[in-house]
Design a protein around this motif. Structure first.
Motif, mmCIF file in Angstrom:
data_model
loop_
_atom_site.group_PDB
_atom_site.id
_atom_site.type_symbol
_atom_site.label_atom_id
_atom_site.label_comp_id
_atom_site.label_asym_id
_atom_site.label_seq_id
_atom_site.Cartn_x
_atom_site.Cartn_y
_atom_site.Cartn_z
ATOM 1 N N TRP A 189 9.488 6.152 1.798
ATOM 2 C CA TRP A 189 9.876 5.900 0.412
ATOM 3 C C TRP A 189 11.385 5.654 0.304
ATOM 4 C CZ3 TRP A 189 7.248 4.914 -3.954
ATOM 5 C CH2 TRP A 189 5.893 5.198 -3.990
ATOM 6 N N ARG A 230 0.854 -1.181 0.000
ATOM 7 C CA ARG A 230 0.000 0.000 0.000
ATOM 8 C C ARG A 230 0.894 1.236 0.000
ATOM 9 N NH1 ARG A 230 -4.197 -1.962 4.793
ATOM 10 N NH2 ARG A 230 -4.981 -3.829 3.695
ATOM 11 N N LEU A 231 0.702 2.078 -1.003
ATOM 12 C CA LEU A 231 1.603 3.212 -1.195
ATOM 13 C C LEU A 231 1.019 4.524 -0.681
ATOM 14 C CD1 LEU A 231 2.873 2.359 -4.803
ATOM 15 C CD2 LEU A 231 3.775 1.619 -2.585
ATOM 16 N N ARG A 232 -0.257 4.531 -0.359
ATOM 17 C CA ARG A 232 -0.867 5.774 0.122
ATOM 18 C C ARG A 232 -0.402 6.094 1.538
ATOM 19 N NH1 ARG A 232 -7.273 5.391 -1.736
ATOM 20 N NH2 ARG A 232 -6.883 5.349 -4.004
ATOM 21 N N GLY A 233 -0.176 7.380 1.769
ATOM 22 C CA GLY A 233 0.178 7.834 3.103
ATOM 23 C C GLY A 233 1.622 7.633 3.501
#
Length: 304
Positions: free
Chosen positions: A90, A81-84
């Motif tokens: 990152w 899950r890349l959101r938030g």
């Protein structure tokens, strides 16, 4: 090492058990030490099959095949899950992906030039270095000397067709990346739930390796039999051992886990003999024993 969670797969249908639950039940019937040993032999068996592919594909193409297949499976099982995500998240995840890419590329290049047992023994100096660096005991100097003696015994001081300085250099770089992998995996585990961080890193590493892997492999990468073997290598080298290690760590102390993992160079040498017919000389076996003993000694001292 990290592993993906076995309790996250999708439901198969009403009234049917989830595959993750079935796998967990099967794993619970095996002692945790058995799970660790199965994971070790799975990794080395995958490396053995990967080396067999070198007759059809260059090492960089085999690396791409392995990582790509592993990333696909991991992406399905533990979708990242890349959101938030923060910039720090990152940076850590991308660094983890770069480390995985370089570690696999250099290890497979070493594997193309060294017997499997020797390549893994030299690469294992990375985790050994992390273990020794975490301690301040004077006795650790003994383990450093013992590991160094092992490397000296492996070095091709005379004429050797099985061992090359270039192969040793690649294996040492892979070992340094393995040390970085251990440190980064702890950071990733604290920032990403379950194995989503590992899944994200594998996708990143697949993207990074793709240009060189596709360039060197070309249309041969599309051969169905090579794709099938690549899938098997990805499962044996990544998905299966990660899952087994996770289940084992839930049921045993980390120190005992570390002691069992010290047997990996010996397992690699055994797989090299059985799968690749790589017969080692007495001096090379002595070198592997030195490195295994150094790892066992440093791990046992950390328990005290």
């Amino acid at each position: 090492m990290t592993a993906f969670a076995l309790d996250d797969p999708l439901e198969r249908g009403p009234g049917l058990p989830r595959p993750g639950r079935v796998l967990r039940t099967a794993a619970d019937s095996i002692p945790p030490s058995g799970l660790v040993l199965l994971g070790i032999f799975s990794v080395q068996l995958g490396a053995g099959f990967a080396k067999e592919l070198f007759t059809a594909l260059p090492p960089s193409a085999v690396v791409f095949l392995r990582i790509a297949m592993g990333a696909v499976v991991m992406g399905v099982v533990a979708r990242p899950r890349l959101r938030g995500l923060s910039r720090r998240d990152w940076a850590v995840a991308l660094g983890f992906g770069v480390t995985l890419a370089v570690m696999n590329l250099t290890f497979y290049e070493a594997l193309a030039r060294l017997p499997l047992g020797i390549a893994v023994a030299i690469e294992f100096l990375g985790p050994l270095g992390v273990a020794v660096a975490a301690s301040r005991r004077r006795l650790d100097l003994l383990w450093i000397a013992l590991a160094g003696a092992g490397v000296l015994l492996l070095a091709p001081w005379g004429q050797s067709e099985a061992v090359s300085w270039i192969g040793i250099g690649f294996a040492m770089v892979a070992g340094a990346c393995w040390a970085a992998y251990i440190l980064l995996s702890a950071a990733v585990g604290g920032r990403f739930p379950g194995a989503t961080g590992l899944s994200f890193a594998m996708i990143v590493s697949a993207v990074l390796v793709a240009p060189v892997g596709i360039t060197t492999g070309g249309v041969d990468l599309l051969q169905p039999e090579l794709l099938l073997i690549g899938l098997g290598v990805g499962l044996l080298s990544s998905v299966i051992p990660y899952s087994l290690e996770l289940q084992a760590l839930r049921r045993m102390p980390k120190q005992v886990f570390g002691i069992l993992m010290s047997m990996e160079p010996a397992a690699a040498a055994l797989i090299g003999v059985l799968v690749l017919n790589e017969l080692l000389h007495a001096q090379q076996w002595a070198a592997i024993i030195c490195i295994v003993a150094a790892s066992l000694g440093s791990t046992r001292m950390r328990r005290g």
